[in-house]
Design a protein around this motif. Structure first.
Motif, PDB file in Angstrom:
ATOM      1  N   ALA A 274     -20.625  40.071 -16.946  1.00  0.00           N
ATOM      2  CA  ALA A 274     -20.056  40.252 -15.611  1.00  0.00           C
ATOM      3  C   ALA A 274     -20.684  39.287 -14.609  1.00  0.00           C
ATOM      4  O   ALA A 274     -19.993  38.704 -13.769  1.00  0.00           O
ATOM      5  N   VAL A 275     -22.020  39.104 -14.697  1.00  0.00           N
ATOM      6  CA  VAL A 275     -22.700  38.156 -13.808  1.00  0.00           C
ATOM      7  C   VAL A 275     -22.187  36.742 -14.054  1.00  0.00           C
ATOM      8  O   VAL A 275     -21.919  35.975 -13.107  1.00  0.00           O
ATOM      9  N   GLU A 276     -22.034  36.386 -15.327  1.00  0.00           N
ATOM     10  CA  GLU A 276     -21.530  35.042 -15.660  1.00  0.00           C
ATOM     11  C   GLU A 276     -20.111  34.845 -15.130  1.00  0.00           C
ATOM     12  O   GLU A 276     -19.782  33.778 -14.596  1.00  0.00           O
ATOM     13  N   THR A 277     -19.284  35.879 -15.251  1.00  0.00           N
ATOM     14  CA  THR A 277     -17.912  35.791 -14.745  1.00  0.00           C
ATOM     15  C   THR A 277     -17.890  35.628 -13.233  1.00  0.00           C
ATOM     16  O   THR A 277     -17.110  34.839 -12.689  1.00  0.00           O
ATOM     17  N   ASN A 278     -18.747  36.374 -12.539  1.00  0.00           N
ATOM     18  CA  ASN A 278     -18.797  36.275 -11.077  1.00  0.00           C
ATOM     19  C   ASN A 278     -19.261  34.893 -10.627  1.00  0.00           C
ATOM     20  O   ASN A 278     -18.708  34.325  -9.671  1.00  0.00           O
ATOM     21  N   MET A 279     -20.279  34.344 -11.290  1.00  0.00           N
ATOM     22  CA  MET A 279     -20.747  33.003 -10.932  1.00  0.00           C
ATOM     23  C   MET A 279     -19.669  31.960 -11.199  1.00  0.00           C
ATOM     24  O   MET A 279     -19.494  31.015 -10.418  1.00  0.00           O
ATOM     25  N   THR A 280     -18.927  32.135 -12.299  1.00  0.00           N
ATOM     26  CA  THR A 280     -17.826  31.214 -12.593  1.00  0.00           C
ATOM     27  C   THR A 280     -16.754  31.290 -11.513  1.00  0.00           C
ATOM     28  O   THR A 280     -16.196  30.259 -11.098  1.00  0.00           O
ATOM     29  N   ALA A 281     -16.464  32.512 -11.049  1.00  0.00           N
ATOM     30  CA  ALA A 281     -15.456  32.670  -9.994  1.00  0.00           C
ATOM     31  C   ALA A 281     -15.894  31.972  -8.703  1.00  0.00           C
ATOM     32  O   ALA A 281     -15.078  31.350  -8.014  1.00  0.00           O
ATOM     33  N   ILE A 282     -17.187  32.039  -8.383  1.00  0.00           N
ATOM     34  CA  ILE A 282     -17.696  31.365  -7.189  1.00  0.00           C
ATOM     35  C   ILE A 282     -17.559  29.847  -7.326  1.00  0.00           C
ATOM     36  O   ILE A 282     -17.124  29.148  -6.391  1.00  0.00           O
ATOM     37  N   LEU A 283     -17.904  29.315  -8.498  1.00  0.00           N
ATOM     38  CA  LEU A 283     -17.778  27.870  -8.721  1.00  0.00           C
ATOM     39  C   LEU A 283     -16.318  27.423  -8.632  1.00  0.00           C
ATOM     40  O   LEU A 283     -16.012  26.372  -8.061  1.00  0.00           O
ATOM     41  N   LEU A 284     -15.425  28.226  -9.191  1.00  0.00           N
ATOM     42  CA  LEU A 284     -14.003  27.875  -9.112  1.00  0.00           C
ATOM     43  C   LEU A 284     -13.500  27.929  -7.677  1.00  0.00           C
ATOM     44  O   LEU A 284     -12.645  27.126  -7.280  1.00  0.00           O
ATOM     45  N   LEU A 285     -14.026  28.876  -6.886  1.00  0.00           N
ATOM     46  CA  LEU A 285     -13.657  28.938  -5.479  1.00  0.00           C
ATOM     47  C   LEU A 285     -14.081  27.675  -4.740  1.00  0.00           C
ATOM     48  O   LEU A 285     -13.324  27.119  -3.928  1.00  0.00           O
ATOM     49  N   LEU A 286     -15.292  27.180  -5.050  1.00  0.00           N
ATOM     50  CA  LEU A 286     -15.765  25.944  -4.415  1.00  0.00           C
ATOM     51  C   LEU A 286     -14.894  24.756  -4.824  1.00  0.00           C
ATOM     52  O   LEU A 286     -14.584  23.884  -3.997  1.00  0.00           O
ATOM     53  N   ILE A 287     -14.496  24.717  -6.095  1.00  0.00           N
ATOM     54  CA  ILE A 287     -13.616  23.637  -6.552  1.00  0.00           C
ATOM     55  C   ILE A 287     -12.272  23.697  -5.821  1.00  0.00           C
ATOM     56  O   ILE A 287     -11.709  22.665  -5.421  1.00  0.00           O
ATOM     57  N   SER A 288     -11.760  24.905  -5.637  1.00  0.00           N
ATOM     58  CA  SER A 288     -10.494  25.057  -4.910  1.00  0.00           C
ATOM     59  C   SER A 288     -10.621  24.592  -3.463  1.00  0.00           C
ATOM     60  O   SER A 288      -9.702  23.976  -2.913  1.00  0.00           O
ATOM     61  N   ILE A 289     -11.772  24.871  -2.833  1.00  0.00           N
ATOM     62  CA  ILE A 289     -11.986  24.427  -1.454  1.00  0.00           C
ATOM     63  C   ILE A 289     -12.006  22.902  -1.375  1.00  0.00           C
ATOM     64  O   ILE A 289     -11.450  22.296  -0.457  1.00  0.00           O
ATOM     65  N   VAL A 290     -12.665  22.261  -2.377  1.00  0.00           N
ATOM     66  CA  VAL A 290     -12.668  20.797  -2.415  1.00  0.00           C
ATOM     67  C   VAL A 290     -11.246  20.263  -2.542  1.00  0.00           C
ATOM     68  O   VAL A 290     -10.861  19.284  -1.875  1.00  0.00           O
ATOM     69  N   ALA A 291     -10.428  20.900  -3.390  1.00  0.00           N
ATOM     70  CA  ALA A 291      -9.032  20.475  -3.532  1.00  0.00           C
ATOM     71  C   ALA A 291      -8.264  20.649  -2.226  1.00  0.00           C
ATOM     72  O   ALA A 291      -7.444  19.801  -1.848  1.00  0.00           O
ATOM     73  N   LEU A 292      -8.556  21.729  -1.501  1.00  0.00           N
ATOM     74  CA  LEU A 292      -7.905  21.942  -0.207  1.00  0.00           C
ATOM     75  C   LEU A 292      -8.296  20.863   0.796  1.00  0.00           C
ATOM     76  O   LEU A 292      -7.464  20.410   1.594  1.00  0.00           O
ATOM     77  N   PHE A 293      -9.558  20.431   0.766  1.00  0.00           N
ATOM     78  CA  PHE A 293      -9.985  19.341   1.641  1.00  0.00           C
ATOM     79  C   PHE A 293      -9.229  18.051   1.312  1.00  0.00           C
ATOM     80  O   PHE A 293      -8.894  17.263   2.204  1.00  0.00           O
ATOM     81  N   CYS A 294      -8.972  17.818   0.022  1.00  0.00           N
ATOM     82  CA  CYS A 294      -8.198  16.634  -0.371  1.00  0.00           C
ATOM     83  C   CYS A 294      -6.784  16.689   0.227  1.00  0.00           C
ATOM     84  O   CYS A 294      -6.274  15.692   0.751  1.00  0.00           O
ATOM     85  N   VAL A 295      -6.164  17.852   0.146  1.00  0.00           N
ATOM     86  CA  VAL A 295      -4.828  17.993   0.711  1.00  0.00           C
ATOM     87  C   VAL A 295      -4.862  17.795   2.222  1.00  0.00           C
ATOM     88  O   VAL A 295      -4.025  17.084   2.805  1.00  0.00           O
ATOM     89  N   MET A 296      -5.837  18.419   2.898  1.00  0.00           N
ATOM     90  CA  MET A 296      -5.944  18.290   4.350  1.00  0.00           C
ATOM     91  C   MET A 296      -6.193  16.842   4.761  1.00  0.00           C
ATOM     92  O   MET A 296      -5.616  16.334   5.730  1.00  0.00           O
ATOM     93  N   ASN A 297      -7.051  16.143   3.991  1.00  0.00           N
ATOM     94  CA  ASN A 297      -7.340  14.740   4.287  1.00  0.00           C
ATOM     95  C   ASN A 297      -6.071  13.892   4.178  1.00  0.00           C
ATOM     96  O   ASN A 297      -5.795  13.039   5.028  1.00  0.00           O
ATOM     97  N   THR A 298      -5.285  14.156   3.143  1.00  0.00           N
ATOM     98  CA  THR A 298      -4.045  13.404   2.968  1.00  0.00           C
ATOM     99  C   THR A 298      -3.084  13.629   4.132  1.00  0.00           C
ATOM    100  O   THR A 298      -2.502  12.690   4.695  1.00  0.00           O
ATOM    101  N   LEU A 299      -2.905  14.880   4.535  1.00  0.00           N
ATOM    102  CA  LEU A 299      -1.983  15.198   5.615  1.00  0.00           C
ATOM    103  C   LEU A 299      -2.430  14.581   6.944  1.00  0.00           C
ATOM    104  O   LEU A 299      -1.615  14.036   7.699  1.00  0.00           O
ATOM    105  N   LEU A 300      -3.747  14.647   7.215  1.00  0.00           N
ATOM    106  CA  LEU A 300      -4.247  14.087   8.475  1.00  0.00           C
ATOM    107  C   LEU A 300      -4.062  12.574   8.523  1.00  0.00           C
ATOM    108  O   LEU A 300      -3.590  12.013   9.521  1.00  0.00           O
ATOM    109  N   VAL A 301      -4.430  11.898   7.434  1.00  0.00           N
ATOM    110  CA  VAL A 301      -4.339  10.442   7.404  1.00  0.00           C
ATOM    111  C   VAL A 301      -2.889   9.994   7.509  1.00  0.00           C
ATOM    112  O   VAL A 301      -2.547   9.071   8.263  1.00  0.00           O
TER     113      VAL A 301
END
Length: 323
Positions: A274-301
């Motif tokens: 369960a701890v391993e699953t929770n840590m994986t979910a946190i890492l995936l959330l951070l990856i998703s945030i990075v992807a969102l920044f890529c989308v936002m950067n594209t739209l702004l530029v």
């Protein structure tokens, strides 16, 4: 092709047929982020399901033990009553204890499971034997493949087994014969468990009657379904209460039972998963945030770069949705 889609494709491939570096990097970043999320979640889910299935195939789903370490002496009556409960597929009174297992100069301390021979295949789903047979005979053993490999034994080998010593008691070593070798697909089970006839184990432990535990199996889909498993658990508790009342009315002292589920028996393992699953979910959330920044950067530029074109399109009467 309508005009908004045509213009969108033209912006995707600007002048001089050179793809926009920012747009390509952003799109690739989003693709990689989504791919990582899907792959990691799939792998972790599959790993957890496979691990859980291996545990449920080998270990009991519910175990009944007596409080204070006493023996269960009415195991036959209690087992017959438990077999009548819905979604209970197998009930096996067993004597299990850690023993000393030696061959030549090598010594191991696996857990011996003493079980009736006609119930072994129903209680333990370990496939076909690697070698020998799964017929439990007096003074014989069925051992895991990894234990056999580490000890250097095979079918037909005579091994020395000895029960752990108790205060003021000494048990003499016995010679038992290896008649079968199994492979459960789980290293810990293939090295840490051996199977023997229940009467032979009783004789080895100096026990005349009774068992240490009564193990219960249910269908795997019932074991992992919280609602269905809770129903089975409540029926087992009711059966134990009924058995206690009958013994008290017959003049016997009613034993005190403890019921252990498969989740409780391997609590530390599932907590770690369960701890391993929770840590994986946190890492995936951070990856998703990075992807969102890529989308936002594209739209702004793109918005800053295409300000004149956007003004022209609005002047021509395009709506915000079309732009």
């Amino acid at each position: 092709m309508n005009l908004p889609i045509f213009l969108a494709l033209k912006y995707f491939k600007p002048k001089r047929s050179v793809a926009s570096v920012i747009m390509c990097v952003s799109i690739i970043g989003v693709m990689l982020g989504v791919a990582v999320v899907v792959i990691v979640r799939s792998v972790m889910t599959g790993f957890g399901d496979e691990w859980r299935e291996k545990i449920l195939e080998f270990k009991p789903h519910v175990s009944i033990v007596s409080q204070g370490g006493a023996l269960i002496t009415n195991e036959t009556e209690l087992a017959d009553q438990l077999r009548g409960i819905a979604n209970v597929t197998c009930v096996t009174p067993e004597v299990d204890s850690r023993i000393l297992f030696s061959y030549g100069e090598r010594v191991q301390a696996p857990i011996v499971i003493g079980i009736a021979g006609n119930e072994f295949r129903k209680a333990y789903k370990i496939g076909e034997p690697i070698a020998g047979t799964f017929e439990l005979e007096p003074d014989s053993l069925i051992i895991g493949y990894e234990l056999a490999r580490s000890m250097g034994v095979w079918v037909g080998s005579s091994v020395t087994v000895c029960a752990p010593p108790l205060p003021n008691e000494v048990y003499l070593p016995r010679k038992w014969k290896v008649t079968g070798i199994f492979s459960s697909g789980h290293y810990d089970y293939d090295t840490g468990y051996v199977i023997a006839d229940i009467d032979s184990v009783r004789d080895l432990m100096g026990i005349e009657e009774g068992v240490f535990a009564i193990h219960i199996k249910t269908p795997i889909n019932v074991a992992v379904d919280n609602k269905a498993f809770t129903s089975v658990f409540n029926n087992i508790a009711d059966a134990l209460k009924s058995s206690n009342l009958r013994r008290m009315n017959s003049g016997f002292r009613a034993p005190s039972y403890r019921v252990i589920t498969w989740r409780e028996a391997d609590k530390h393992l599932f907590d770690a998963l369960a701890v391993e699953t929770n840590m994986t979910a946190i890492l995936l959330l951070l990856i998703s945030i990075v992807a969102l920044f890529c989308v936002m950067n594209t739209l702004l530029v793109l918005t800053v770069q295409k300000t004149p074109e956007i003004g022209l399109l609005k002047a021509l009467g395009f709506s915000k949705f079309s732009i």
